[in-house]
Design a protein around this motif. Structure first.
Motif, short mmCIF file in Angstrom:
data_model
loop_
_atom_site.label_atom_id
_atom_site.label_comp_id
_atom_site.label_asym_id
_atom_site.label_seq_id
_atom_site.Cartn_x
_atom_site.Cartn_y
_atom_site.Cartn_z
N TRP A 121 50.72 51.98 36.92
CA TRP A 121 49.86 50.83 37.21
C TRP A 121 48.41 51.24 37.06
CZ3 TRP A 121 52.37 46.33 37.90
CH2 TRP A 121 53.71 46.39 38.31
N SER A 122 47.61 50.35 36.50
CA SER A 122 46.19 50.67 36.35
C SER A 122 45.54 50.67 37.73
CB SER A 122 45.50 49.62 35.49
OG SER A 122 45.48 48.37 36.17
N ARG A 123 44.39 51.30 37.79
CA ARG A 123 43.70 51.32 39.06
C ARG A 123 43.02 49.97 39.32
NH1 ARG A 123 39.71 56.22 40.21
NH2 ARG A 123 41.43 57.39 39.35
N GLN A 124 42.44 49.43 38.26
CA GLN A 124 41.76 48.13 38.39
C GLN A 124 42.77 47.00 38.24
OE1 GLN A 124 38.55 48.13 39.10
NE2 GLN A 124 38.33 50.34 38.82
N ARG A 125 42.49 45.91 38.93
CA ARG A 125 43.35 44.73 38.78
C ARG A 125 42.85 43.91 37.61
NH1 ARG A 125 45.92 43.19 43.49
NH2 ARG A 125 45.37 41.01 43.18
N SER A 126 43.00 44.45 36.42
CA SER A 126 42.43 43.81 35.23
C SER A 126 43.10 42.49 34.89
CB SER A 126 42.54 44.76 34.04
OG SER A 126 42.15 44.09 32.86
N GLN A 127 42.27 41.48 34.60
CA GLN A 127 42.79 40.19 34.14
C GLN A 127 42.75 40.13 32.63
OE1 GLN A 127 40.83 36.84 35.82
NE2 GLN A 127 41.63 37.22 37.87
#
Ligand SMILES: [Zn+2]
Length: 244
Positions: A158-164
């Motif tokens: 999972w990425s660290r940022q909650r990228s949209q």
């Protein structure tokens, strides 16, 4: 001197010594009167080229970076000389230190070590288990359903940022599929996660030579395979809503 060493190396290559046998032989060369202790060699996922040697009642325990797993016997032999000399408080013959250093300095080795550092260093994303979804579990399901279970599992995280903007991507240099942490939520139905992961698995299945620029390329083959996902439309609608 150099010639002698190279001949020893050549011999070991011919007789296919295991790493354990190489370390035991070098030990006997350095300490001929002491019977060699049992040797255990493990290749470990270190973030650098470090290797560790320990000698206790159980014997010799050697831990080597897995980047050197499969290295030529001559290189492991050189490493055995370096590590065992250090352990026995001696200076390793310069030819071995040279041979080992030259190997690590080769372009592809430098690149492997750089990648390993990137992937295993502090910067790397989390493992497959998120707060809600386990990517390994979903990967295996999709693998079974759409790839006859034949796809080798890449690194999943999972990425660290909650990228949209980027809900998922496949990174070929790390052989990793990374999903946006945004999807690891009870507010996101499983279908959404499944679809994004499936899409990235197709990138793994249909590799594209990117030549520098990192782009998302969907070939006709890719698109056709993607249509095998039964709830494709529903999944896409769902993701649109998440990214609002
Ligand atoms: Zn894509």
């Amino acid at each position: 001197m150099l010639l002698d060493n190279d001949e020893v190396g050549l011999q070991s290559a011919i007789f296919f010594e295991t790493p354990e046998e190489i370390f035991a032989r070098v030990f006997s060369e350095l300490k001929p009167r002491t019977p060699p202790p049992p040797v255990r060699v493990e290749f470990r996922k270190f973030a650098n080229a470090n290797s560790i040697i320990q000698w206790d009642e159980a014997g010799l325990r050697v831990r080597i970076t897995d980047v050197l797993d499969g290295a030529p016997a001559q290189i492991l032999e050189a490493l055995a000389h370096i590590l065992l000399s250090k352990l026995l408080r001696r200076t390793p013959p310069r030819s071995y230190a040279e041979r080992y250093r030259r190997y690590l300095n080769r372009k592809e080795m430098r690149r492997s070590l750089e990648l390993v550092k990137q992937a295993r260093g502090r910067k790397f994303v989390s493992g497959p288990q998120g707060a809600v979804y386990n990517l390994e579990e979903i990967f295996e399901e999709l693998n079974f359903r759409y790839f006859h279970g034949l796809m080798a599992r890449p690194l999943l995280g999972w990425s660290r940022q909650r990228s949209q903007v980027m809900l998922g991507h496949y990174d070929p240099s790390h052989n990793a599929i990374i999903l946006s942490r945004l999807l690891d939520s009870t507010g996101v139905v499983r279908l959404g996660v499944e679809y994004v992961l499936f899409h990235e698995m197709l990138h793994l299945r249909f590799p594209v030579d990117h030549r520098g620029a990192r782009r998302c390329v969907h070939t006709p083959d890719f698109k056709q395979a993607e249509r095998e996902f039964p709830q494709l439309k529903e999944a896409k609608e769902l993701l649109k809503k998440i990214c609002g």
